[in-house]
Design a protein around this motif. Sequence first.
Motif, PDB file in Angstrom:
ATOM      1  N   ILE A 113       0.866  -1.174   0.000  1.00  0.00           N
ATOM      2  CA  ILE A 113       0.000   0.000   0.000  1.00  0.00           C
ATOM      3  C   ILE A 113       0.904   1.227   0.000  1.00  0.00           C
ATOM      4  O   ILE A 113       1.719   1.393   0.915  1.00  0.00           O
ATOM      5  N   PRO A 114       0.798   2.091  -1.014  1.00  0.00           N
ATOM      6  CA  PRO A 114       1.616   3.309  -1.020  1.00  0.00           C
ATOM      7  C   PRO A 114       1.347   4.149   0.225  1.00  0.00           C
ATOM      8  O   PRO A 114       0.218   4.211   0.719  1.00  0.00           O
ATOM      9  N   ALA A 115       2.383   4.811   0.696  1.00  0.00           N
ATOM     10  CA  ALA A 115       2.270   5.603   1.925  1.00  0.00           C
ATOM     11  C   ALA A 115       1.152   6.623   1.844  1.00  0.00           C
ATOM     12  O   ALA A 115       0.422   6.827   2.816  1.00  0.00           O
ATOM     13  N   PHE A 116       0.966   7.227   0.676  1.00  0.00           N
ATOM     14  CA  PHE A 116      -0.064   8.255   0.576  1.00  0.00           C
ATOM     15  C   PHE A 116      -1.481   7.680   0.605  1.00  0.00           C
ATOM     16  O   PHE A 116      -2.443   8.426   0.689  1.00  0.00           O
ATOM     17  N   LEU A 117      -1.614   6.353   0.572  1.00  0.00           N
ATOM     18  CA  LEU A 117      -2.933   5.719   0.632  1.00  0.00           C
ATOM     19  C   LEU A 117      -3.137   4.884   1.898  1.00  0.00           C
ATOM     20  O   LEU A 117      -4.170   4.236   2.051  1.00  0.00           O
ATOM     21  N   CYS A 118      -2.183   4.877   2.814  1.00  0.00           N
ATOM     22  CA  CYS A 118      -2.230   3.962   3.949  1.00  0.00           C
ATOM     23  C   CYS A 118      -3.345   4.261   4.949  1.00  0.00           C
ATOM     24  O   CYS A 118      -3.597   3.449   5.833  1.00  0.00           O
TER      25      CYS A 118
END
Length: 135
Positions: A113-118
């Motif tokens: 999961i990309p950090a900006f979507l966590c």
Amino acid sequence: MATRKYYLNGRFIGDGSLAVIAGPCSLESPELGLRIAKYMKRLCDERGLLYIFKASFDKANRTSVHAWRGPGLEKGLEQLAEIRSMVGVPVLTDIHESYQAEPAGEIVDIIQIPAFLCRQTDLLVAAAKPGKIIN
């Protein structure tokens, strides 16, 4: 809290041993992906390290709408499956939408999961459903 351990390609991950996660930011061509995976696997094998191939089928977080994003879900997962099979390494890719979790989970060993979507609860719940390791 106890550390969780996962068995991956004949080795444990999460028990304090080192694993190398590396690859191109996004999949560019099947040939390049295979070349990188073979090279990195050889380097890691020589050092006794677990190698996990990582590449994205779609890099949705680009600074320009005109930038290369990747081959897309279907073609990208085909490339990852080929790399997994031909090189014999676990593969990791990131997902950006909940609907991508199930098809990705059929192919990859680790869903990222990309950090900006966590903080997107629906995405995290969907990512957990295939029962894969989540990074």
